[in-house]
Write an enzyme that holds these catalytic residues in place. Structure first.
Site, PDB file in Angstrom:
ATOM      1  CG  ASP A  47      -1.730   1.201   1.419  1.00 51.74           C
ATOM      2  OD1 ASP A  47      -2.395   1.601   0.455  1.00 51.74           O
ATOM      3  OD2 ASP A  47      -1.692   1.783   2.515  1.00 51.74           O
TER       4      ASP A  47
ATOM      5  CG  ASP B 126      -1.741   7.669   0.649  1.00 52.99           C
ATOM      6  OD1 ASP B 126      -1.173   8.768   0.699  1.00 52.99           O
ATOM      7  OD2 ASP B 126      -2.284   7.234  -0.384  1.00 52.99           O
TER       8      ASP B 126
END
Length: 232
Positions: A19, A21
């Protein structure tokens, strides 16, 4: 502290998907500032960062919708989303930075125990444009063979479409794949694809990451490699 529930077999992992953020980068302030700039444009009161942070993880559209109080006016949401993205494109790197330990861990994990290289990729619900620009500006891009965003496919995480595509493109199996993320969305995506999963307790959506069981939980990026080596 590193919490291992199911040792991850390091020799078997040939693809690691991250991922963005809250996992690789701390983008909280720039996202929150962009949300409040949008709210100001629509004559709404600003929201505290602590509140906005709980809205992050399901893509820009959901972030804007939640910040507006989930109105039933789809035209308003679309207009607000445009204003949010326009502002964010200009300010996405004002305060955003790579978490401490990320580069060392990426370097350590890119090599398999036999000396060959693992494939690494990014799968985020952030739109692909700012995702690629941020990874390039912060020096992350060279580590990844693909960067896919929230508008790269018809669906977003936790739908496994993007992760399944990366698995296919890397020529590996789900059992040879590890997903690393800071939210329940990431862990659920991994589970739906049948991959291994490491949950990050330090990220923007870390308040959700323990709601779905992962194979390992870490308190910092520096623990990724240790978690991976635990299954040797």
């Amino acid at each position: 502290m590193l919490s291992i529930f199911q040792p991850i077999p390091a020799e078997a992992i040939r693809l690691i998907v991250f991922d963005l953020d809250g996992t690789l980068i701390d983008s909280r302030k720039d996202l929150c500032n962009s949300v409040n700039a949008m709210l100001s444009e629509f004559r709404r009161q600003p929201l505290p960062e602590e509140i906005i942070s709980t809205y992050i993880g399901d893509g820009a559209g959901m972030l804007v919708r939640r910040a507006l109080g989930d109105p039933h006016d789809e035209a308003l949401i679309e207009d607000a989303l445009t204003h949010f993205l326009d502002y964010y494109r200009e300010h996405k790197l004002d305060h955003t930075y790579v978490y401490e330990g990320v580069f060392d861990s990426l370097q350590a994990m890119r090599a398999l125990p036999d000396g060959s290289s693992r494939s690494m990729a990014v799968l985020t619900n952030k739109p692909i444009g700012p995702s690629e620009a941020i990874c390039s500006a912060l020096g992350l891009s060279p580590y990844f063979f693909r960067i896919y965003g929230g508008n790269s496919f018809v669906t977003k995480k936790p739908d496994p479409e993007g992760l399944n595509r990366l698995i296919a493109e890397a020529g590996v199996s789900p059992g040879e794949t590890l997903m690393i993320g800071d939210s329940d969305v990431d862990i659920l995506t991994a589970r739906r694809s049948g991959t291994w999963a490491i949950g990050c307790k330090y990220g923007l959506s870390s308040h959700t990451v323990e709601t779905i069981p992962s194979d390992c939980l870490v308190d910092s990026p520096s623990e990724w490699a240790k978690a991976l080596s635990s299954g040797k």
